[in-house]
Design a protein around this motif. Structure first.
Motif, PDB file in Angstrom:
ATOM      1  N   GLN A  90       0.810  -1.226   0.000  1.00  0.00           N
ATOM      2  CA  GLN A  90       0.000   0.000   0.000  1.00  0.00           C
ATOM      3  C   GLN A  90       0.848   1.283   0.000  1.00  0.00           C
ATOM      4  N   PRO A  91       1.828   1.408   0.908  1.00  0.00           N
ATOM      5  CA  PRO A  91       2.653   2.632   0.885  1.00  0.00           C
ATOM      6  C   PRO A  91       3.421   2.788  -0.421  1.00  0.00           C
ATOM      7  N   ALA A  94       1.112   4.148  -2.932  1.00  0.00           N
ATOM      8  CA  ALA A  94       0.858   5.560  -2.645  1.00  0.00           C
ATOM      9  C   ALA A  94       2.012   6.421  -3.173  1.00  0.00           C
ATOM     10  N   THR A  98       2.293   9.464  -6.274  1.00  0.00           N
ATOM     11  CA  THR A  98       2.805  10.828  -6.164  1.00  0.00           C
ATOM     12  C   THR A  98       3.817  11.109  -7.274  1.00  0.00           C
ATOM     13  N   GLY A  99       4.052  10.139  -8.132  1.00  0.00           N
ATOM     14  CA  GLY A  99       4.947  10.351  -9.262  1.00  0.00           C
ATOM     15  C   GLY A  99       6.395  10.039  -8.953  1.00  0.00           C
TER      16      GLY A  99
ATOM     17  N   LEU B  58      -3.755   3.480 -10.683  1.00  0.00           N
ATOM     18  CA  LEU B  58      -3.148   2.424  -9.867  1.00  0.00           C
ATOM     19  C   LEU B  58      -3.698   1.054 -10.246  1.00  0.00           C
ATOM     20  N   ARG B  79       5.009   8.742 -14.847  1.00  0.00           N
ATOM     21  CA  ARG B  79       4.286   8.831 -13.591  1.00  0.00           C
ATOM     22  C   ARG B  79       4.226  10.260 -13.083  1.00  0.00           C
ATOM     23  N   LYS B  80       5.304  11.040 -13.332  1.00  0.00           N
ATOM     24  CA  LYS B  80       5.272  12.388 -12.764  1.00  0.00           C
ATOM     25  C   LYS B  80       4.303  13.296 -13.493  1.00  0.00           C
ATOM     26  N   ALA B  83       1.060  12.461 -11.954  1.00  0.00           N
ATOM     27  CA  ALA B  83       0.943  12.965 -10.586  1.00  0.00           C
ATOM     28  C   ALA B  83       0.536  14.432 -10.539  1.00  0.00           C
ATOM     29  N   ILE B  88      -4.246  10.687  -5.008  1.00  0.00           N
ATOM     30  CA  ILE B  88      -5.246   9.954  -4.225  1.00  0.00           C
ATOM     31  C   ILE B  88      -4.863   9.864  -2.751  1.00  0.00           C
ATOM     32  N   SER B  90      -5.610   7.233  -0.085  1.00  0.00           N
ATOM     33  CA  SER B  90      -6.250   5.925  -0.057  1.00  0.00           C
ATOM     34  C   SER B  90      -6.742   5.598   1.346  1.00  0.00           C
ATOM     35  N   GLN B  92      -6.173   3.105   3.258  1.00  0.00           N
ATOM     36  CA  GLN B  92      -5.157   2.644   4.220  1.00  0.00           C
ATOM     37  C   GLN B  92      -4.043   3.677   4.399  1.00  0.00           C
ATOM     38  N   TYR B  93      -4.230   4.863   3.896  1.00  0.00           N
ATOM     39  CA  TYR B  93      -3.303   6.001   4.004  1.00  0.00           C
ATOM     40  C   TYR B  93      -2.014   5.792   3.209  1.00  0.00           C
ATOM     41  N   GLY B  94      -1.423   4.609   3.256  1.00  0.00           N
ATOM     42  CA  GLY B  94      -0.186   4.377   2.516  1.00  0.00           C
ATOM     43  C   GLY B  94       0.977   5.205   3.000  1.00  0.00           C
ATOM     44  N   LEU B  95       1.067   5.406   4.316  1.00  0.00           N
ATOM     45  CA  LEU B  95       2.195   6.162   4.862  1.00  0.00           C
ATOM     46  C   LEU B  95       3.337   5.209   5.205  1.00  0.00           C
ATOM     47  N   GLY B 108       4.689  13.811  -1.196  1.00  0.00           N
ATOM     48  CA  GLY B 108       3.810  14.322  -2.251  1.00  0.00           C
ATOM     49  C   GLY B 108       4.560  15.118  -3.299  1.00  0.00           C
ATOM     50  N   LEU B 110       7.588  14.217  -4.458  1.00  0.00           N
ATOM     51  CA  LEU B 110       8.620  13.400  -5.108  1.00  0.00           C
ATOM     52  C   LEU B 110       8.528  13.430  -6.630  1.00  0.00           C
ATOM     53  N   GLY B 111       7.309  13.601  -7.161  1.00  0.00           N
ATOM     54  CA  GLY B 111       7.154  13.635  -8.611  1.00  0.00           C
ATOM     55  C   GLY B 111       7.872  14.817  -9.230  1.00  0.00           C
ATOM     56  N   ARG B 163      -0.392  15.020   2.378  1.00  0.00           N
ATOM     57  CA  ARG B 163       0.493  14.611   1.286  1.00  0.00           C
ATOM     58  C   ARG B 163      -0.131  14.898  -0.074  1.00  0.00           C
ATOM     59  N   GLN B 167       1.046  17.636  -2.961  1.00  0.00           N
ATOM     60  CA  GLN B 167       1.204  17.158  -4.349  1.00  0.00           C
ATOM     61  C   GLN B 167       0.395  18.058  -5.287  1.00  0.00           C
TER      62      GLN B 167
END
Lengths: 187, 255
Positions: A90-91, A94, A98-99, B58, B79-80, B83, B88, B90, B92-95, B108, B110-111, B163, B167
């Protein structure tokens, strides 16, 4: 170990397949050869590597270093690949959204998620490497094992004991260091 | 690619997605205009999350076409680029629990960052001011240096919202973005999201189970059940009966 760790890390990241998109046809062509290379490196024991490398490089410390680095990189790479595969997806998804590029996903996702486990295993392997280094020097390469052998032959048991205690102290120090690092990572 | 204001922010054309033997999405046709705040409602397992994941690329649909701001997802190679168009939050947060909050928020970025800047930021957080102002608008500025795993569920959810805000994509997708928050916080986070959507002319698509929040902050509501869109109407036309039908018929079907 300072060669085995980065080498194992790079090969492990590639072999884990986590940074290659699932639908990419590259996947098979990159992962399978990497895994094969890792298997080849670790399937030959460090003692055998040492014998081979002594034949090639002579009785130098370099031969011992390379003889340890090759199988240890193979073992570490395999374990790293497994630890990375066990990271939650999942992370990582995510971060993809964010690219982030694969390199950034390694820095911000894969490594922070698996670092505590990786460190613990790396230190355990470091201990093994210290013991293995002592054994390797029994075949004639300079090292603590060689000193132990010399002292034994001269029947200088007090020297033998000193060297053994020194080995023990080394392992205890590594243990202490590893515990400290791991605690600072997991709090 | 020609940019045009008249293009819908999000458009889906007969999108299908199957997982094994179950159809997650069946013939989804949808068009969302810039500036809209759209609520997705429907019982658990109805396909809301799959729909959101499909819109942001995704999840790849089995068939059908998805475009964001007039650009087809299949044509966006990087991908960038994607972005900047869509992001999104999500469920489950995805942290990353082992990183501090500030790093998770800055993820957020990084792209748009270079590799060097990304690595530097792990040691000296870059654009820290921006991260801290977004965190303070979410009531989290004191936690900026805290390890993310030490935060409560509701706090982590707001970090995930922060995040996506940093972004700053054109289309923000949010999968139950306020599910772990108490009513007052839920309202303030929803308020913030809808305000940002309006001020920056973005588009917000979120899923939620709270009729009150949907009626207060959304302009349009889409009901989904078993992978199909059941209704799609302006928020003014919604009433309790439609809500009840959407959730209750499903339970009867399952028996």
């Amino acid at each position: 170990m300072s060669i085995a760790f980065p080498l194992g890390l790079i090969l492990g990241i590639i072999a884990s397949g986590k940074i290659i998109d699932d639908d990419s046809h590259l996947k098979v062509w990159v992962i399978v050869p990497t895994r094969f290379l890792l298997a080849l490196m670790r399937s030959i024991h460090e003692l055998v590597w040492a014998v081979l490398l002594v034949a090639a490089l002579g009785l130098s410390p370099l031969a011992a270093i390379v003889a340890l680095a090759i199988p240890y990189a193979g073992i570490l790479g395999r374990i790293y690949a497994e630890l990375l595969q066990d990271t939650p997806s999942q992370p990582i998804l995510a971060l993809k959204s964010t690219g982030a590029s694969p390199f950034k996903i390694i820095c911000y996702g894969l490594l922070p998620l698996s670092l505590p486990d990786m460190l613990g295993y790396t230190f355990y392997r470091f201990e093994c490497a210290i013991r293995a280094a002592a054994i390797l020097s029994f075949i004639g390469i300079q090292g603590i094992g060689y000193q132990i052998q010399l002292s034994l032959h001269d029947l200088l048991f007090n020297q033998v004991w000193t060297l053994l205690i020194f080995l023990l102290v080394l392992i205890v120090v590594v243990d202490f260091w590893s515990g400290k690092l791991r605690r600072s990572l997991t709090e | 690619m020609i940019e045009s204001k008249a293009r819908p922010a999000v458009s889906l054309n007969s999108v299908h997605k199957r997982y094994g033997t179950t159809d997650a999405l069946i013939d989804i046709n949808l068009s969302v205009e810039p500036g809209e705040v759209v609520a997705l409602v429907g019982p658990s397992g109805s396909g809301k999350t799959t729909l959101l994941n499909t819109i942001c690329g995704l999840t790849i649909p089995d068939s059908g076409e998805i475009s964001i701001s007039g650009q087809s997802l299949t044509n966006i190679k990087h991908r960038k680029t994607l972005a900047t168009l869509v992001g999104i939050v999500s469920q489950q947060y995805g942290l990353i629990p082992t990183l501090p909050v500030v790093q998770n928020v800055l993820a957020g970025k990084l792209g748009s960052w270079t590799n060097l800047k990304s690595v530097l930021s792990l040691i000296w957080p870059q654009d820290r001011k921006q991260a801290s102002s977004i965190l303070s608008s979410l009531g989290l500025d004191e936690k900026i240096n805290e390890r993310t795993s030490h935060l409560s569920g509701g706090e982590q959810q707001r970090v995930a919202v922060a995040r996506v805000l940093i972004q700053s994509p054109d289309v923000i997708l949010a999968d139950e973005p306020v599910a772990s928050l108490d009513p007052a916080l839920a309202e303030s986070v929803m308020g913030l999201l809808s305000r940002i959507t309006q001020v920056d002319n973005k588009t917000l698509i979120l899923s939620s189970h709270s009729p009150y929040l949907i009626q207060t902050y959304c302009s349009r509501i889409i009901g989904i059940r078993q992978g199909r869109i059941i209704f799609d109407m302006p928020i003014s036309e919604i009433n309790d009966d439609i809500f009840h039908d959407l959730y209750e018929t499903n339970q009867i079907l399952q028996r």
